[in-house]
Design an enzyme around this catalytic site. Structure first.
Site, mmCIF file in Angstrom:
data_model
loop_
_atom_site.group_PDB
_atom_site.id
_atom_site.type_symbol
_atom_site.label_atom_id
_atom_site.label_comp_id
_atom_site.label_asym_id
_atom_site.label_seq_id
_atom_site.Cartn_x
_atom_site.Cartn_y
_atom_site.Cartn_z
ATOM 1 N N GLU A 1 27.578 31.815 -42.088
ATOM 2 C CA GLU A 1 26.413 32.428 -42.724
ATOM 3 C C GLU A 1 26.561 32.194 -44.212
ATOM 4 O O GLU A 1 27.576 32.562 -44.798
ATOM 5 C CB GLU A 1 26.419 33.941 -42.515
ATOM 6 C CG GLU A 1 25.868 34.430 -41.221
ATOM 7 C CD GLU A 1 25.876 35.953 -41.207
ATOM 8 O OE1 GLU A 1 25.474 36.587 -42.199
ATOM 9 O OE2 GLU A 1 26.325 36.502 -40.192
ATOM 10 N N ASP B 1 22.747 45.382 -47.757
ATOM 11 C CA ASP B 1 24.160 45.089 -47.996
ATOM 12 C C ASP B 1 24.891 46.215 -48.692
ATOM 13 O O ASP B 1 24.335 46.902 -49.546
ATOM 14 C CB ASP B 1 24.286 43.816 -48.839
ATOM 15 C CG ASP B 1 24.003 42.575 -48.012
ATOM 16 O OD1 ASP B 1 24.724 42.380 -47.016
ATOM 17 O OD2 ASP B 1 23.070 41.833 -48.339
#
Lengths: 264, 403
Positions: free
Chosen positions: A49, A60
Site C-alpha cells: 500500500e 489515520d
C-alpha cells in the site's frame, strides 16, 4: 488479470497467507520509496500500500498523520508519486501497488484522468477510506470493471448487515479493519473481532485480509483460521523511522513476518 | 448513491465504513424524534425556559434612519451562551440522550460551539470532551476556561495546522473509535448526512420566529434576509423558512479576510472548487495538489475552509447569493453598530451587518430613496461580541491579529 487478483490466486493455490505493508510515499524521499518498494518485493511481500499524503487524513492515527504531513512538507503530491511508480515499473518492479488515499485527492486530479493515469503507470488497486460503498459510483464507473486497477473494499467490526452488499462489489481481497477508529492503535482488536472475521470469511469468495494495529505475525495467531493474510501499516512506518529508513531493516522485517505468518 | 444524503451534487457521506451504520442509526433516531410530540415539546421547553427564546426581531432605528431602509436584527446574541449555537446543541444532545448515549464530543474553533456543548452536557449530565486546536486554545483562553468550569474536558489537538479543521478531524477519529457509546455533536451545517439536515432543523427556529415577527411588524415579507456563513449554521437556520418565498433574496456573507485577491480569506464559495472534507462534498479551499488550504479571517467562527453542502447547492441553484466582506469592512460595521444601536456584535455577525449596509445603499440607489424607506430586510445577529473584545482591541491598536 489484475496483478493483485493474480497474486492472491497464486497464494491460494500454494496454500500461503498474504502479507501486505503500507508505506507513505515520499519518505524519506521518492528515491527512497522506490528502493523500499524493491526491497519489499525481494523480501516476499505480496503487495504494497503506497500512501498518498493528504492534509486531512481523518482515518489515520498519529503515526501516519505525521508521516503524511512530513511527506507534504517534502513536496510530495499525486503527480510526482505517479512518476515514481512509472519509473519503478520501468525498472522491473512487478509487485502489486495499491494507492491508499483520500477521495479529495482523486476528485482534485479529476476522476477520469486519475483512473487513466493509474492504468498507464501500473497502479493495481485503490484503498480510499473515506469512500464507503454508497459513494463509489463515480469512481467505479471510470474503473469500469477493468483488469488494470481495482477498488479494494473495507469492512469494519460494526458493518453488520452491510457485509454481503460490500462483498458483492469486492475484488482482489476484502480489507477487514480489526478495530473501530483509525490506523495504528496497537493490537487492541475489537471485542467481536473473531466472530466478525469468521462471518466475513464465510461469506467472502475472495481472500480476507486483516489490518489495523498489527505488529508481528504472532498478533494474528488467534485469527489464523479465518484470515488469508495480514496488513501492517503504522508499525512498519514506525520501524522505518527508528531505523532511518534502512533498506536492510525493511527487508528483514518483511521476510520475518511473511515466514512467521506462514508458520502459525 | 444515497440520494437523500445529497443537495444537488453536494453532501453525501464520505466517512469510513465504521461510521456508516452509526450515521444510519443517527438518521433513524432523528427522524423518529422530530416526529414525536413528546420530543418536540421537551426541546421547545428548553428553548423557551433555558435559552430564552423567542428572541426579538429588533427594529434597528438609528441604523435604519442612517441607511434609508428598515433594518431588522434577529437577536440570536440574546440567547443563553451568547449565540445561536445553543439551539442546535440542545436538539442534538436531547437526541443523544434519547439514543442512550452517555458521552458527547464536539469540535470547536473559537470555542463558542464548545461552550454551548459543555453547557448542554452540564444540563443533561453527560460526559463532554471538546477537541480544540492547540493554536486556538492559546487564542481563546477565556472560552477554554468557560468549558472547563462547565465540566468539559478540553483536548488540545496537535496535528496539521492545529486549528478548527484539525480539531474536526480529531473529533471524527475519536468518534469512529467510540461511536458505540458516544454522540458527536457537530456545530455547523457541515459534516456527513444527516448532520447538515439536523443542524438546519434545530436552527430553523430562527427563521420560523423571524418570519412571523416580520409579518406582524410590517405586514409583508422582507426584501432580503442576510446572514454570515462560515460552515453556515446560522445562515441555514435564517434561510430555512424563507426558501419557499422566492421574492425574498437570501444572502450569505462569507469572510473575505484581508481580501479575496490576497489569498488570505475564508470564502469557499468565491474561489473554492468542489471537494471532500469532513464527510461531505462541497465547495472547499484547496491548493494545487488538492490539499485543504487554511482559511483566514479576523473572525474565528468564519475561519473554515469549507461550507455546508446545502449552501453550495443554494448557490449553484441560484436560490441564494453568496458575497464576501473583508476584515476591515466587518470591523467598521461592528463599530457602527456599537455606536448607533448600543449592541456589540460578534465579529462573525458584523460581516452580515457590513453587507446589509451595502445592500441598503444599493437599494436606495436602485429604487429611489422613497421606495427604499418602505422596504425591509432582516439581518441575523448570530452572536454577541463579548468574546471578541481582545481581538477588537488588538485590531484597533493596529496590532493585527493572530490568524
Amino acid at each position: 488479470m489484475n496483478r493483485i487478483e493474480a497474486k492472491m490466486q497464486q497464494l491460494q493455490q500454494a496454500g500461503e497467507k498474504a502479507f501486505i505493508t503500507y508505506i507513505t510515499a515520499g519518505l524519506p524521499d521518492l528515491e527512497g520509496t522506490k528502493e523500499l518498494l524493491k526491497a519489499q518485493e525481494r523480501a516476499g511481500c505480496d503487495a504494497v500500500e503506497l500512501g498518498i499524503p493528504f492534509s486531512d487524513p481523518a482515518a489515520d492515527g498519529p503515526v501516519i498523520q505525521n508521516a503524511s504531513y512530513r511527506a507534504i512538507c517534502n513536496g510530495i503530491n499525486l503527480k510526482n508519486v505517479f512518476s515514481a511508480v512509472e519509473e519503478v515499473r520501468r525498472e522491473g518492479l512487478t509487485l502489486p501497488i495499491i494507492f491508499m488515499m483520500y477521495y479529495n485527492t482523486v476528485l482534485h486530479y479529476g476522476v477520469e484522468a486519475f483512473v487513466k493515469k493509474c492504468r498507464e503507470t501500473g497502479v493495481d488497486g485503490l484503498i480510499i477510506p473515506d469512500l464507503p460503498l454508497e459513494e463509489q459510483e463515480e469512481l467505479q464507473s471510470c474503473l469500469a470493471d477493468s483488469e488494470d486497477t481495482i477498488l479494494i473494499q473495507l469492512v469494519s467490526p460494526v458493518s453488520g448487515e452491510r457485509i454481503p452488499k460490500i462483498l458483492d462489489r469486492a475484488r482482489g481481497f476484502v480489507y477487514c479493519v480489526s478495530s473501530m477508529g483509525v490506523t495504528g492503535q496497537g493490537a487492541d482488536f475489537h471485542k467481536e473481532v473473531m466472530t466478525y472475521l469468521a462471518r466475513v470469511k464465510e461469506l467472502s469468495k475472495i481472500p480476507v485480509m486483516m489490518g489495523f494495529g498489527i505488529r508481528t505475525a504472532e498478533d494474528v495467531r488467534p485469527m489464523k483460521d479465518v484470515i488469508d493474510g495480514a496488513i501492517v501499516g503504522s508499525h512498519f512506518i514506525q520501524l522505518m523511522e527508528e531505523h532511518d529508513y534502512s533498506i536492510e531493516a525493511a527487508e528483514t522485517y518483511c521476510r520475518t513476518f511473511k515466514k512467521e505468518l506462514n508458520e502459525l | 448513491m444515497n440520494q437523500k444524503a445529497y443537495y444537488g451534487n453536494f453532501g453525501g457521506q464520505y466517512v469510513s465504513e465504521s461510521l456508516m451504520n452509526v450515521l444510519a442509526e443517527v438518521d433513524a433516531a432523528f427522524e423518529e424524534a422530530i416526529h414525536d410530540e413528546a420530543f418536540l415539546k421537551q426541546y421547545h421547553y428548553y428553548l423557551r425556559q433555558y435559552v430564552g427564546r423567542e428572541t426579538p426581531l429588533y427594529f434597528a432605528e438609528r441604523l435604519s434612519g442612517k441607511y434609508g431602509t428598515k433594518i431588522y436584527l434577529k437577536r440570536e446574541d440574546l440567547n443563553h451562551t451568547g449565540a445561536h449555537k445553543i439551539n442546535n446543541v440542545l436538539g442534538q444532545i436531547l437526541l443523544a440522550k434519547r439514543m442512550g448515549k452517555k458521552k458527547v464530543i464536539a469540535e470547536t474553533g473559537a470555542g463558542q460551539h464548545g461552550v454551548a456543548t459543555a453547557t448542554g452536557a452540564a444540563l443533561f449530565d453527560m460526559e463532554c470532551t471538546v477537541y480544540m486546536g492547540e493554536e486556538d486554545i492559546k487564542r481563546q483562553a477565556l472560552n477554554v476556561m468557560r468549558m472547563e468550569m462547565l465540566g468539559a474536558k478540553v483536548v488540545s489537538v496537535r496535528s496539521g495546522s492545529n486549528t478548527l479543521k484539525d480539531a474536526t478531524n480529531e473529533a471524527i477519529r475519536t468518534w469512529a473509535k467510540t461511536a458505540e457509546d458516544t454522540f458527536y455533536i457537530i456545530g455547523s451545517a457541515v459534516g456527513p448526512y444527516p448532520y447538515p439536515k439536523m443542524v438546519k432543523e434545530f436552527q430553523s427556529c430562527i427563521s420560523r420566529e423571524a418570519k412571523k415577527q416580520i409579518l406582524e411588524a410590517e405586514g409583508k415579507l422582507p426584501e432580503a434576509v442576510i446572514a454570515c456563513v462560515g460552515g453556515g449554521s446560522n445562515a441555514i437556520g435564517m434561510f430555512a423558512d424563507f426558501l419557499g418565498e422566492t421574492e425574498v433574496s437570501l444572502i450569505g456573507v462569507e469572510a473575505a479576510g484581508k481580501g479575496i485577491e490576497t489569498g488570505e480569506h475564508a470564502s469557499a464559495m468565491a474561489l473554492g472548487a468542489p471537494g471532500v472534507l469532513h464527510g461531505m462534498r462541497s465547495y472547499l479551499l484547496q491548493d494545487e495538489d488538492g490539499n485543504v488550504q487554511l482559511a483566514h479571517s479576523i473572525s474565528a467562527g468564519l475561519d473554515y475552509p469549507g461550507v455546508g453542502p446545502e449552501h453550495a447547492y443554494l448557490r449553484d441553484s441560484g436560490r441564494a447569493q453568496y458575497v464576501a466582506v473583508t476584515d476591515a469592512q466587518a470591523m467598521d460595521a461592528l463599530m457602527e453598530l456599537c455606536k448607533l444601536e448600543g449592541i456589540i456584535p460578534a465579529i462573525e455577525s458584523a460581516h452580515a451587518i457590513a453587507y446589509a449596509l451595502q445592500y441598503a445603499k444599493d437599494l436606495a440607489a436602485r429604487e429611489g430613496a422613497e421606495a427604499a424607506k418602505e422596504k425591509s430586510m432582516i439581518v441575523c445577529l448570530s452572536g454577541r461580541g463579548d468574546k471578541d473584545v481582545n481581538t477588537i482591541a488588538d485590531y484597533l491598536a493596529g496590532k493585527g491579529y493572530l490568524n
